[in-house]
Design an enzyme around this catalytic site. Structure first.
Site, PDB file in Angstrom:
ATOM      1  N   LYS A  83       0.823  -1.217   0.000  1.00 39.44           N
ATOM      2  CA  LYS A  83       0.000   0.000   0.000  1.00 39.44           C
ATOM      3  C   LYS A  83       0.850   1.257   0.000  1.00 39.44           C
ATOM      4  O   LYS A  83       0.467   2.268  -0.587  1.00 39.44           O
ATOM      5  CB  LYS A  83      -0.971  -0.005   1.179  1.00 39.44           C
ATOM      6  CG  LYS A  83      -2.056  -1.035   0.993  1.00 39.44           C
ATOM      7  CD  LYS A  83      -3.241  -0.815   1.897  1.00 39.44           C
ATOM      8  CE  LYS A  83      -4.333  -1.830   1.530  1.00 39.44           C
ATOM      9  NZ  LYS A  83      -5.340  -2.015   2.538  1.00 39.44           N
TER      10      LYS A  83
ATOM     11  N   LYS B 170      -4.560  -9.729  -6.880  1.00 37.45           N
ATOM     12  CA  LYS B 170      -5.792 -10.210  -6.253  1.00 37.45           C
ATOM     13  C   LYS B 170      -6.956  -9.275  -6.582  1.00 37.45           C
ATOM     14  O   LYS B 170      -6.741  -8.080  -6.838  1.00 37.45           O
ATOM     15  CB  LYS B 170      -5.600 -10.372  -4.752  1.00 37.45           C
ATOM     16  CG  LYS B 170      -5.427  -9.081  -4.015  1.00 37.45           C
ATOM     17  CD  LYS B 170      -5.442  -9.246  -2.509  1.00 37.45           C
ATOM     18  CE  LYS B 170      -5.408  -7.850  -1.921  1.00 37.45           C
ATOM     19  NZ  LYS B 170      -5.128  -7.719  -0.541  1.00 37.45           N
TER      20      LYS B 170
ATOM     21  N   LYS C 102     -10.917  -4.106  -3.767  1.00 35.37           N
ATOM     22  CA  LYS C 102     -11.759  -2.908  -3.800  1.00 35.37           C
ATOM     23  C   LYS C 102     -10.987  -1.715  -4.314  1.00 35.37           C
ATOM     24  O   LYS C 102     -11.564  -0.769  -4.843  1.00 35.37           O
ATOM     25  CB  LYS C 102     -12.201  -2.516  -2.380  1.00 35.37           C
ATOM     26  CG  LYS C 102     -13.018  -3.522  -1.664  1.00 35.37           C
ATOM     27  CD  LYS C 102     -13.449  -2.975  -0.309  1.00 35.37           C
ATOM     28  CE  LYS C 102     -12.690  -3.615   0.820  1.00 35.37           C
ATOM     29  NZ  LYS C 102     -13.464  -4.391   1.760  1.00 35.37           N
TER      30      LYS C 102
HETATM   31  P1  TYM Z   1     -10.610  -6.471   3.732  1.00 33.50           P
HETATM   32  O1  TYM Z   1     -11.695  -5.504   3.988  1.00 33.50           O
HETATM   33  O2  TYM Z   1      -9.563  -6.104   2.739  1.00 33.50           O
HETATM   34  O3  TYM Z   1     -11.219  -7.849   3.271  1.00 33.50           O
HETATM   35  C1  TYM Z   1     -12.239  -8.535   3.997  1.00 33.50           C
HETATM   36  C2  TYM Z   1     -12.007 -10.021   3.895  1.00 33.50           C
HETATM   37  O4  TYM Z   1     -11.995 -10.426   2.518  1.00 33.50           O
HETATM   38  C3  TYM Z   1     -10.825 -11.170   2.226  1.00 33.50           C
HETATM   39  N1  TYM Z   1     -10.410 -10.885   0.838  1.00 33.50           N
HETATM   40  C4  TYM Z   1     -10.153 -11.831  -0.075  1.00 33.50           C
HETATM   41  N2  TYM Z   1     -10.188 -13.183  -0.010  1.00 33.50           N
HETATM   42  C5  TYM Z   1      -9.865 -13.864  -1.133  1.00 33.50           C
HETATM   43  N3  TYM Z   1      -9.529 -13.259  -2.307  1.00 33.50           N
HETATM   44  C6  TYM Z   1      -9.490 -11.915  -2.427  1.00 33.50           C
HETATM   45  N4  TYM Z   1      -9.166 -11.331  -3.586  1.00 33.50           N
HETATM   46  C7  TYM Z   1      -9.804 -11.135  -1.263  1.00 33.50           C
HETATM   47  N5  TYM Z   1      -9.861  -9.792  -1.022  1.00 33.50           N
HETATM   48  C8  TYM Z   1     -10.237  -9.670   0.276  1.00 33.50           C
HETATM   49  C9  TYM Z   1      -9.795 -10.663   3.224  1.00 33.50           C
HETATM   50  O5  TYM Z   1      -8.769 -11.603   3.412  1.00 33.50           O
HETATM   51  C10 TYM Z   1     -10.632 -10.439   4.455  1.00 33.50           C
HETATM   52  O6  TYM Z   1     -10.775 -11.648   5.196  1.00 33.50           O
HETATM   53  N6  TYM Z   1      -7.629  -5.806   7.652  1.00 33.50           N
HETATM   54  C11 TYM Z   1      -8.840  -6.481   7.214  1.00 33.50           C
HETATM   55  C12 TYM Z   1     -10.057  -6.166   8.046  1.00 33.50           C
HETATM   56  C13 TYM Z   1      -9.877  -6.433   9.492  1.00 33.50           C
HETATM   57  C14 TYM Z   1      -9.888  -7.698  10.141  1.00 33.50           C
HETATM   58  C15 TYM Z   1      -9.714  -7.416  11.521  1.00 33.50           C
HETATM   59  C16 TYM Z   1     -10.022  -9.003   9.682  1.00 33.50           C
HETATM   60  C17 TYM Z   1      -9.715  -5.479  10.458  1.00 33.50           C
HETATM   61  N7  TYM Z   1      -9.614  -6.072  11.657  1.00 33.50           N
HETATM   62  C18 TYM Z   1      -9.660  -8.451  12.454  1.00 33.50           C
HETATM   63  C19 TYM Z   1      -9.957 -10.039  10.640  1.00 33.50           C
HETATM   64  C20 TYM Z   1      -9.783  -9.752  11.993  1.00 33.50           C
HETATM   65  C21 TYM Z   1      -9.114  -6.049   5.792  1.00 33.50           C
HETATM   66  O7  TYM Z   1      -8.746  -4.982   5.366  1.00 33.50           O
HETATM   67  O8  TYM Z   1      -9.918  -6.911   5.092  1.00 33.50           O
END
Ligand code: TYM
Length: 334
Positions: free
Chosen positions: A114, A197, A200
C-alpha cells in the site's frame, strides 16, 4: 469457540471478499452451537487510512452492514457492529503499541504494497494498522478468525503480540487466535490480471464482480475477463501456468459445489467461448438473491443503525473484561 472477523467498509463487497471470507463467516454462524459466539464487524476505524468524505464514510458503513446481512449474516445470531462504536478497540490498540515492535510492522507486506515507494508520505495509521487489527481480535478472546489469504500475516502478528504481551506482563490474558482460511478460494484474482488479487482498491471496476452488480454487468465482466486461447485441460493440474483460467475455474467450482478437477472434466476440450457464458450464468443465479436482499435493506438507515448500535452494545460488554485486565496487567489500573 469465539469466531471473529472484520471487513473494511470501503467500496463494495466483491467476490473475493465473499469467497475468501464472508461465505465462511456465514457457514460458521450457521454451524455454531449454543456455547459459541460469532462477532463480525465493519473496520471503520481502519478506513481512516483511506481518504473519504464524511458522508461517504457514514454511507459506506451502512451499505457494508446491509451487504453482510444480505450475504447471510444474521444480526440476531451474530454480533454485528462497527468498530468506531466500541472505543475498547482503540484503547487496546494503544496498549498493544507498547508490545508490538517496529521491526515486526516493517515486515508487513500489505503495508509495503500500500505504501509503495512513498513510505515517508504515508499516514502513521497505515503503518500501525495491524496493531489495531490485533486489538480487534484479542479484545474478544477470539479462537477462530475466518479470513482470506491476504490477512494471514496480520493474524500471525496478532498471535505474536498476544504471546509477547502474556510473557512480558506474566499473565495468561490473551487467547492465541487461529486463522481459518479456505482451501480453494483463499485468494480470488482480478478478472483483468491473474497476478493481482481481486480488490476494492483496483481502479478498474471490470477487475472485480461486486455483489451488487446487476445481471448484465456480471455477464459483461465475465465476457471481458482476461483468459487465454487454450481449451480447458482434463484436470486442474493443466491450469498451473494459466493464472486467469485457473481463477475462473476455481470460481465456477466454488459456486457449484464441485472441485477444479470436476469443472475441468466437465468442460475438457472446450474454450472460453463456451465456458464463460456457463460461468456467467452460475454467478448471476448465485448473486441475484444477495443483490435483491441488499437492495431491500440498503436505504433503511434507521433499521441498519439500530442493528449496529445493538451489536456495539453487545460487543462492548464482551470486550470490557479483557480491556480491564489489559489495563491491569500493564499497571495502568487496578
Ligand atoms: P478487507 O476488507 O480487505 O477484506 C475482507 C475479507 O476479505 C478477504 N479478501 C479476499 N479473499 C480472497 N480473495 C481476495 N481477492 C480477497 N480480497 C479480500 C480478506 O482476506 C478479508 O478476510 N484488515 C482487514 C479487516 C480487518 C480484520 C480485523 C479481519 C480489520 N480487523 C480483524 C480479521 C480480523 C481487511 O482490510 O480486510
Amino acid at each position: 469457540m469465539r469466531v471473529l472477523s472484520g471487513i473494511q467498509p470501503t467500496g463494495n463487497l466483491h467476490l473475493g471478499n465473499y469467497l475468501g471470507a464472508i461465505r465462511n463467516w456465514v457457514r460458521m454462524q450457521d454451524e455454531m452451537d449454543s456455547e459459541s459466539q460469532c462477532f463480525f464487524f465493519l473496520a471503520d476505524m481502519h478506513s481512516i487510512t483511506v481518504h473519504e468524505t464524511r458522508e461517504q464514510r457514514l454511507r459506506n458503513v451502512r451499505e457494508m452492514a446491509a451487504a453482510l446481512i444480505a450475504a447471510g449474516i444474521d444480526p440476531d445470531r451474530s454480533v454485528l457492529f462497527n468498530q468506531a462504536r466500541v472505543p475498547a478497540h482503540a484503547e487496546l490498540a494503544w496498549l498493544l503499541n507498547g508490545t508490538a515492535r517496529i521491526g515486526w510492522l516493517n515486515r508487513m507486506t500489505q503495508f509495503k504494497d500500500k505504501a509503495g515507494k512513498d513510505r515517508e508520505g504515508k499516514s502513521v495509521g497505515l503503518f500501525v494498522y495491524p496493531v489495531l487489527q490485533a486489538a480487534d481480535v484479542l479484545l474478544y478472546q477470539a479462537t477462530h478468525v475466518p479470513v482470506g489469504e491476504d490477512q494471514k500475516q496480520h493474524l500471525e502478528l496478532a498471535r505474536d503480540i498476544a504471546a509477547k504481551f502474556n510473557t512480558d506482563f506474566g499473565v495468561d490474558l490473551f487467547t492465541i487466535p487461529d486463522p481459518i482460511i479456505p482451501k480453494e478460494t483463499a485468494r480470488i484474482m482480478s478478472l483483468r490480471d491473474g497476478a493481482s488479487k481481486m480488490s476494492k482498491s483496483d481502479p478498474s471496476d471490470m477487475s472485480r464482480i461486486n455483489l451488487t452488480d446487476d445481471d448484465d454487468t456480471i455477464v459483461q465482466k465475465i465476457r471481458k475477463a482476461k483468459t487465454d486461447p487454450e481449451p480447458l485441460p482434463e484436470t486442474a493440474a493443466g491450469l498451473e501456468d494459466r493464472a486467469e483460467a485457473k481463477n475462473l475455474v476455481g470460481i465456477f467450482a466454488s459456486f457449484t459445489g464441485g472441485t477444479p478437477d470436476s469443472v475441468c472434466a466437465q468442460f475438457v476440450g472446450q474454450g472460453f467461448g463456451a465456458f464463460k457464458p456457463a460461468l456467467a450464468e452460475v454467478l448471476v443465479e448465485a448473486l441475484r438473491p444477495i443483490r435483491t436482499r441488499f437492495e431491500a435493506l440498503k436505504d433503511d438507515e434507521a433499521a441498519l443503525d439500530a442493528i449496529l448500535i445493538k451489536g456495539a452494545e453487545k460487543a462492548a460488554t464482551a470486550a470490557e473484561p479483557t480491556l480491564r485486565a489489559a489495563y491491569g496487567a500493564v499497571g495502568l489500573m487496578r
